[in-house]
Scaffold this active site. Structure first.
Site, PDB file in Angstrom:
ATOM      1  N   ASN A  13       0.867  -1.011  -0.095  1.00 28.98           N
ATOM      2  CA  ASN A  13       0.072  -0.013  -0.013  1.00 28.98           C
ATOM      3  C   ASN A  13       0.689   1.051   0.257  1.00 28.98           C
ATOM      4  O   ASN A  13       1.810   1.214   0.040  1.00 28.98           O
ATOM      5  CB  ASN A  13      -1.194  -0.443   0.824  1.00 28.98           C
ATOM      6  CG  ASN A  13      -0.230  -0.320   1.997  1.00 28.98           C
ATOM      7  OD1 ASN A  13       0.684   0.362   2.663  1.00 28.98           O
ATOM      8  ND2 ASN A  13      -0.491  -1.256   3.156  1.00 28.98           N
ATOM      9  N   GLY A  33      -2.651  -9.169   3.155  1.00 31.13           N
ATOM     10  CA  GLY A  33      -2.224 -10.008   1.895  1.00 31.13           C
ATOM     11  C   GLY A  33      -1.220 -10.567   1.804  1.00 31.13           C
ATOM     12  O   GLY A  33      -1.068 -10.854   3.062  1.00 31.13           O
ATOM     13  N   VAL A  34      -1.090 -10.383   0.814  1.00 31.34           N
ATOM     14  CA  VAL A  34       0.000 -10.843   0.292  1.00 31.34           C
ATOM     15  C   VAL A  34       1.171  -9.963   1.496  1.00 31.34           C
ATOM     16  O   VAL A  34       2.828 -10.301   1.673  1.00 31.34           O
ATOM     17  CB  VAL A  34       0.555 -11.196  -1.121  1.00 31.34           C
ATOM     18  CG1 VAL A  34       0.530  -9.828  -1.669  1.00 31.34           C
ATOM     19  CG2 VAL A  34       1.577 -11.572  -1.170  1.00 31.34           C
ATOM     20  N   ASP A  35       1.602  -8.447   1.471  1.00 28.41           N
ATOM     21  CA  ASP A  35       2.199  -8.124   1.890  1.00 28.41           C
ATOM     22  C   ASP A  35       2.392  -8.585   3.756  1.00 28.41           C
ATOM     23  O   ASP A  35       3.931  -8.074   3.731  1.00 28.41           O
ATOM     24  CB  ASP A  35       0.997  -6.157   1.943  1.00 28.41           C
ATOM     25  CG  ASP A  35       2.478  -5.677   2.382  1.00 28.41           C
ATOM     26  OD1 ASP A  35       3.306  -5.460   2.059  1.00 28.41           O
ATOM     27  OD2 ASP A  35       1.459  -4.274   3.028  1.00 28.41           O
ATOM     28  N   SER A  51      -3.842  -6.608  -6.398  1.00 24.62           N
ATOM     29  CA  SER A  51      -5.414  -5.554  -6.677  1.00 24.62           C
ATOM     30  C   SER A  51      -6.033  -6.151  -6.483  1.00 24.62           C
ATOM     31  O   SER A  51      -7.311  -5.876  -6.449  1.00 24.62           O
ATOM     32  CB  SER A  51      -5.131  -4.995  -7.720  1.00 24.62           C
ATOM     33  OG  SER A  51      -4.515  -3.021  -8.210  1.00 24.62           O
ATOM     34  N   THR A  52      -5.356  -7.996  -6.643  1.00 20.76           N
ATOM     35  CA  THR A  52      -7.168  -8.792  -7.046  1.00 20.76           C
ATOM     36  C   THR A  52      -7.682  -9.177  -5.833  1.00 20.76           C
ATOM     37  O   THR A  52      -8.352 -10.375  -5.692  1.00 20.76           O
ATOM     38  CB  THR A  52      -6.194 -10.115  -7.876  1.00 20.76           C
ATOM     39  OG1 THR A  52      -5.906 -11.012  -6.858  1.00 20.76           O
ATOM     40  CG2 THR A  52      -6.591  -9.696  -9.122  1.00 20.76           C
ATOM     41  N   GLY A  53      -7.260  -8.773  -4.448  1.00 15.96           N
ATOM     42  CA  GLY A  53      -7.184  -9.017  -3.111  1.00 15.96           C
ATOM     43  C   GLY A  53      -8.460  -7.731  -2.378  1.00 15.96           C
ATOM     44  O   GLY A  53      -9.774  -7.835  -3.010  1.00 15.96           O
ATOM     45  N   VAL A  54      -7.768  -7.536  -1.486  1.00 15.07           N
ATOM     46  CA  VAL A  54      -8.337  -6.244  -0.890  1.00 15.07           C
ATOM     47  C   VAL A  54      -8.983  -5.804  -1.557  1.00 15.07           C
ATOM     48  O   VAL A  54      -9.328  -4.650  -1.777  1.00 15.07           O
ATOM     49  CB  VAL A  54      -7.494  -5.667   0.559  1.00 15.07           C
ATOM     50  CG1 VAL A  54      -8.181  -7.308   0.921  1.00 15.07           C
ATOM     51  CG2 VAL A  54      -6.355  -5.609   0.156  1.00 15.07           C
ATOM     52  N   TYR A  55      -7.686  -4.867  -2.940  1.00 17.49           N
ATOM     53  CA  TYR A  55      -8.147  -4.013  -3.743  1.00 17.49           C
ATOM     54  C   TYR A  55      -9.432  -3.740  -5.008  1.00 17.49           C
ATOM     55  O   TYR A  55      -9.487  -3.153  -5.636  1.00 17.49           O
ATOM     56  CB  TYR A  55      -6.875  -4.075  -4.593  1.00 17.49           C
ATOM     57  CG  TYR A  55      -6.131  -2.798  -3.621  1.00 17.49           C
ATOM     58  CD1 TYR A  55      -6.901  -1.636  -1.411  1.00 17.49           C
ATOM     59  CD2 TYR A  55      -4.741  -1.582  -3.616  1.00 17.49           C
ATOM     60  CE1 TYR A  55      -5.549  -1.776  -1.788  1.00 17.49           C
ATOM     61  CE2 TYR A  55      -4.024  -1.525  -2.963  1.00 17.49           C
ATOM     62  CZ  TYR A  55      -4.724  -0.912  -1.655  1.00 17.49           C
ATOM     63  OH  TYR A  55      -4.055  -0.196  -0.904  1.00 17.49           O
TER      64      TYR A  55
HETATM   65  P1  ADP Z   1      -4.367  -5.842  -3.094  1.00 14.87           P
HETATM   66  O1  ADP Z   1      -4.266  -5.478  -1.454  1.00 14.87           O
HETATM   67  O2  ADP Z   1      -3.228  -5.367  -3.959  1.00 14.87           O
HETATM   68  O3  ADP Z   1      -5.195  -5.689  -3.876  1.00 14.87           O
HETATM   69  P2  ADP Z   1      -3.884  -8.438  -1.721  1.00 14.87           P
HETATM   70  O4  ADP Z   1      -2.685  -9.261  -0.825  1.00 14.87           O
HETATM   71  O5  ADP Z   1      -4.772  -8.007  -0.986  1.00 14.87           O
HETATM   72  O6  ADP Z   1      -3.165  -7.633  -2.277  1.00 14.87           O
HETATM   73  O7  ADP Z   1      -4.513  -9.561  -2.477  1.00 14.87           O
HETATM   74  C1  ADP Z   1      -3.658  -9.833  -4.632  1.00 14.87           C
HETATM   75  C2  ADP Z   1      -2.921 -11.422  -3.745  1.00 14.87           C
HETATM   76  O8  ADP Z   1      -2.328 -11.936  -3.514  1.00 14.87           O
HETATM   77  C3  ADP Z   1      -4.466 -12.140  -4.128  1.00 14.87           C
HETATM   78  O9  ADP Z   1      -5.193 -12.623  -5.802  1.00 14.87           O
HETATM   79  C4  ADP Z   1      -4.482 -12.879  -3.018  1.00 14.87           C
HETATM   80  O10 ADP Z   1      -4.928 -13.990  -3.078  1.00 14.87           O
HETATM   81  C5  ADP Z   1      -3.183 -13.301  -2.762  1.00 14.87           C
HETATM   82  N1  ADP Z   1      -2.047 -13.650  -2.107  1.00 14.87           N
HETATM   83  C6  ADP Z   1      -2.187 -13.444  -0.371  1.00 14.87           C
HETATM   84  N2  ADP Z   1      -0.932 -14.113   0.315  1.00 14.87           N
HETATM   85  C7  ADP Z   1      -0.336 -14.564  -0.827  1.00 14.87           C
HETATM   86  C8  ADP Z   1       1.145 -15.753  -0.800  1.00 14.87           C
HETATM   87  N3  ADP Z   1       1.471 -15.685   0.012  1.00 14.87           N
HETATM   88  N4  ADP Z   1       1.341 -15.898  -1.905  1.00 14.87           N
HETATM   89  C9  ADP Z   1       0.815 -15.215  -3.820  1.00 14.87           C
HETATM   90  N5  ADP Z   1      -0.328 -14.550  -4.119  1.00 14.87           N
HETATM   91  C10 ADP Z   1      -0.782 -14.373  -2.236  1.00 14.87           C
END
Ligand code: ADP
Length: 176
Positions: free
Chosen positions: A28, A36-38, A121-125
């Site tokens: 972010n 999420g991934v962050d 961007s495909t998760g919480v965004y």
């Molecule tokens: P954003 O805020 O950009 O939408 P998110 O982290 O919420 O980011 O999600 C982005 C993508 O990463 C989603 O498709 C989610 O399923 C995926 N994701 C979450 N954790 C991991 C991980 N440890 N490794 C790979 N992909 C992940």
């Protein structure tokens, strides 16, 4: 001679475990960690990552910044900030494409031969997954046509349905 699509791989799993030169973080604008991934990347890399991120003064949507990888196998983390989906009329597609381009430019500038992206961007965004995946594949494909680096780009999907979307987008790219 290898073609562009031979340099694109699709993997299902946790991006923090990958042995590549750089992984990309869907961060972010604060760059100070989130969910999420962050969150997963910050936990796996360790607290030192947050200290380096504090020095970067955040990041604009569509831009990217690079740090070390700390406890990850990856040497670098490229932090990019995807757009929040607001219906598609707020420049989201161009901003998302810019995330891929800017991340790839930083990978080249840091001699990264292999880079892995999550589905930015495909998760919480809430970016619609099929549209986001097409942008990821198309923008990366174009970039690789005119750049020898990175040699390999891995799209790391968290689940199999997402990997299937990438496979379909990649075969569309091959046919176009
Ligand atoms: P954003 O805020 O950009 O939408 P998110 O982290 O919420 O980011 O999600 C982005 C993508 O990463 C989603 O498709 C989610 O399923 C995926 N994701 C979450 N954790 C991991 C991980 N440890 N490794 C790979 N992909 C992940």
């Amino acid at each position: 001679m290898s073609t562009t699509h031979d340099r694109i791989r699709i993997h299902t799993g946790d991006i923090t475990k990958l042995d590549v030169d750089a992984i990309v973080n869907a961060a972010n604008t604060s760059l100070l960690g989130g969910g999420g991934v962050d969150g997963a990347i910050h936990r796996a890399a360790g607290r030192e990552l947050e200290f380096e991120c504090r020095m970067l003064n955040g990041c604009k949507v569509g831009d990217a910044k690079i740090t070390k990888g700390y406890n990850l196998q990856a040497r670098h983390i490229i932090h990019t900030v995807g757009p929040v989906w607001q219906g598609g009329g707020k420049g989201e597609a161009e901003l998302l494409a810019s995330c891929y381009r800017r991340s790839l430019e930083l990978a080249v500038a840091n001699d990264c031969r292999s880079v892995s992206f999550p589905a930015i961007s495909t998760g919480v965004y809430r970016y619609p997954k099929d549209q986001a995946v097409h942008i990821a594949i198309k923008t990366t494909g174009h970039f690789l046509e005119s750049s020898a680096l990175p040699e390999i780009v891995v799209f790391c999907c968290f689940d199999e349905p997402m990997a299937e979307l990438y496979r379909r987008a990649l075969s569309d790219l091959q046919e176009s």
